[in-house]
Design an enzyme around this catalytic site. Structure first.
Site, PDB file in Angstrom:
ATOM      1  N   HIS A 277       1.973  -6.233  -7.661  1.00  0.00           N
ATOM      2  CA  HIS A 277       0.933  -5.325  -7.163  1.00  0.00           C
ATOM      3  C   HIS A 277       1.600  -4.026  -6.730  1.00  0.00           C
ATOM      4  O   HIS A 277       2.477  -4.011  -5.864  1.00  0.00           O
ATOM      5  CB  HIS A 277       0.187  -5.950  -5.980  1.00  0.00           C
ATOM      6  CG  HIS A 277      -0.909  -5.070  -5.450  1.00  0.00           C
ATOM      7  ND1 HIS A 277      -2.184  -5.071  -5.974  1.00  0.00           N
ATOM      8  CD2 HIS A 277      -0.917  -4.144  -4.461  1.00  0.00           C
ATOM      9  CE1 HIS A 277      -2.928  -4.218  -5.319  1.00  0.00           C
ATOM     10  NE2 HIS A 277      -2.186  -3.623  -4.394  1.00  0.00           N
ATOM     11  N   CYS A 278       1.203  -2.927  -7.348  1.00  0.00           N
ATOM     12  CA  CYS A 278       1.801  -1.624  -7.065  1.00  0.00           C
ATOM     13  C   CYS A 278       0.822  -0.793  -6.244  1.00  0.00           C
ATOM     14  O   CYS A 278      -0.247  -0.422  -6.745  1.00  0.00           O
ATOM     15  CB  CYS A 278       2.142  -0.896  -8.370  1.00  0.00           C
ATOM     16  SG  CYS A 278       2.886   0.734  -8.113  1.00  0.00           S
ATOM     17  N   PRO A 279       1.133  -0.479  -4.997  1.00  0.00           N
ATOM     18  CA  PRO A 279       0.204   0.335  -4.201  1.00  0.00           C
ATOM     19  C   PRO A 279       0.072   1.765  -4.710  1.00  0.00           C
ATOM     20  O   PRO A 279      -0.936   2.424  -4.443  1.00  0.00           O
ATOM     21  CB  PRO A 279       0.821   0.290  -2.798  1.00  0.00           C
ATOM     22  CG  PRO A 279       2.267  -0.007  -3.022  1.00  0.00           C
ATOM     23  CD  PRO A 279       2.326  -0.875  -4.236  1.00  0.00           C
TER      24      PRO A 279
END
Length: 468
Positions: A277-279
């Protein structure tokens, strides 16, 4: 209700609330906050570079750090890199990584049949062996010793009473077994062949009454036995059948996850070919947007280092001569460009390495853990300075199993080029531009033939003949 009961109920309610909160996705504003921050940073850096750095050189301002031709060339290159990076960023944030719920149906956990565990008063439902038929267990902690009889003492009378009690229990158990056998023989003699067979099946087995005269004796019960065999050191891959539906079921989404899918707690759903998960993009990197993510990292790295190098070089060059004061906003952009340039290059190198191995970030962690366990095992086998012995043992294990993460990779396609094409596409333009499409459907992936159908790594001698 007592204070302890109130505290216990409070702990239970708190644990239930945490479990419910963990199953929910993060708020939309929290997941998209970094996207807005990225747009602000890029916008501010573009303003400083174009309107303050390049414009001064183009209009020949007194604060210019170069001539007009340099300003025009820098602005053109900067604009092209900004366009390519923004295009890739737009594609990666608007392309869904692939939600598993949209491709699968909810179901109960496979492999578990419903069992009626309701209480019953029927005595036949209670399983076990009757107390009379249970063989007594001798006390081996204090084994009997063959010593000559001693004088009568009160303590010895107590011991003799215990021995008589044990003997009476043995005789009672033997008599009950004899009665049962006699009754079974009498019944079998008066019944037909079919009834006789049924009686033989239902008759309880005779209990095993140990012969105390054959028990081995030791003068010292704590005397150590023979030495144990030395431990066997070898490579032990996991034997978990990861491809079976029982091991791919998600309790939160209540679906059987497709291969390589994992649950993301931030998004609150299972993602196809979940990488991480890449913010900075506000969502996960998965099956359908991993290519665009790699394209974005490529151009973001080039954009940041171009901005950093051009600003830093001209500022350092002009400071050596009589020049106007430094522009603090250009210094800020130099710092931002340098930081995000290093950050983007590190993530890009990691992603390129994983793409060439056809692994995701989650999958690479399991291989890294296996390597760490193997290094710990080698440290137990050899001293820290036995480097050649460790390397020789590792090569021996590789010849027996294959290399960890390559032949031992469940999704290895046979070569790095095949792995690269599976993600980035066959067209060379697709490797650098956010165009094209993914070659797989996100649900099915070709499996390494060095693994069995359940996803367990096999030894080299069990591989197909053309791979040995």
């Amino acid at each position: 209700m007592s204070q302890a009961d109130h505290k216990c109920c409070g702990v239970i309610e708190e644990a239930r609330a945490r479990r419910i909160q963990a199953s929910k996705p993060q708020p939309w504003i929290a997941r998209k906050f970094a996207v807005g921050l990225t747009i602000l940073i890029v916008g501010y850096s573009s303003y400083v570079y174009a309107a303050r750095f390049c414009r001064d050189m183009i209009v020949k301002s007194s604060s210019a750090l170069g001539n007009q031709a340099t300003g025009i060339a820098f602005l053109v290159v900067f604009g092209l890199l900004l366009f390519l990076m923004s295009w890739c960023y737009l594609m990666v944030i608007i392309t869904s990584p692939g939600h598993a719920r949209q491709y699968t149906q909810t179901t109960t956990r496979p492999g578990y049949d419903h069992i009626d565990r309701s209480p019953t008063l029927n005595s036949t439902d209670v399983l076990g062996t009757s107390y009379e038929l249970m063989s007594p267990t001798p006390n081996t902690f204090h084994p009997p010793t063959h010593e000559p009889a001693k004088k009568h003492h009160p303590q010895s009378s107590v011991g003799s009473g215990k021995s008589k009690t044990v003997a009476s229990q043995f005789s009672a158990a033997a008599s009950s077994v004899a009665k049962l056998e006699q009754s079974s023989h009498s019944h079998s003699s008066t019944r037909g062949p079919e009834e006789t067979r049924a009686t033989d099946v239902e008759a309880p087995e005779s209990p095993h009454i140990p012969d105390t005269t054959t028990l081995t004796t030791h003068a010292n019960p704590y005397q150590p036995g023979p030495p144990l065999a030395p431990p066997t050191f070898m490579r032990r891959p996991t034997t978990t059948p990861v491809l079976l539906p029982e091991y791919r079921y998600c309790n939160r989404c209540q679906i059987v996850k497709p291969s390589r899918a994992h649950h993301c707690r931030a998004c609150g759903t299972c993602i196809l070919k979940y990488d991480h998960h890449c913010p900075w993009i506000g969502q996960c990197v998965g099956a359908f947007n991993q290519k665009f993510f790699v394209n974005f990292l490529q151009w973001a790295t080039v954009f940041c280092f171009w901005t950093f190098s051009t600003l830093l070089s001209l500022n350092v060059k002009q400071r050596a001569s009589a020049a106007p004061d430094l522009d603090p906003q250009q210094i800020v952009v130099i710092a931002l460009a340098g930081f995000f340039g290093i950050f983007s290059s590190l993530i890009l190198s990691s992603q390129l390495h994983l793409v060439l191995l056809n692994q995701t970030t989650v999958e690479s962690l399991s291989y890294r853990s296996m390597r760490d366990r193997e290094q710990a095992l080698l440290s137990q086998m050899y001293k820290w300075y036995h480097f050649r012995a460790k390397r020789r043992t590792s090569k021996q294990w590789d010849s027996e199993w294959g290399r960890i993460g390559i032949e031992g990779n469940l999704w290895w396609l046979g070569s790095t080029r095949a792995n690269w094409v599976a993600v980035m596409g066959k067209n060379v333009w697709w490797w650098f531009l956010p165009i094209g499409r993914h070659l797989d459907d996100g649900l099915n992936y070709p499996m390494n033939p060095r693994f069995d159908s359940a996803g367990r790594w096999r030894k080299r001698k069990e591989w197909p003949s053309d791979l040995q």
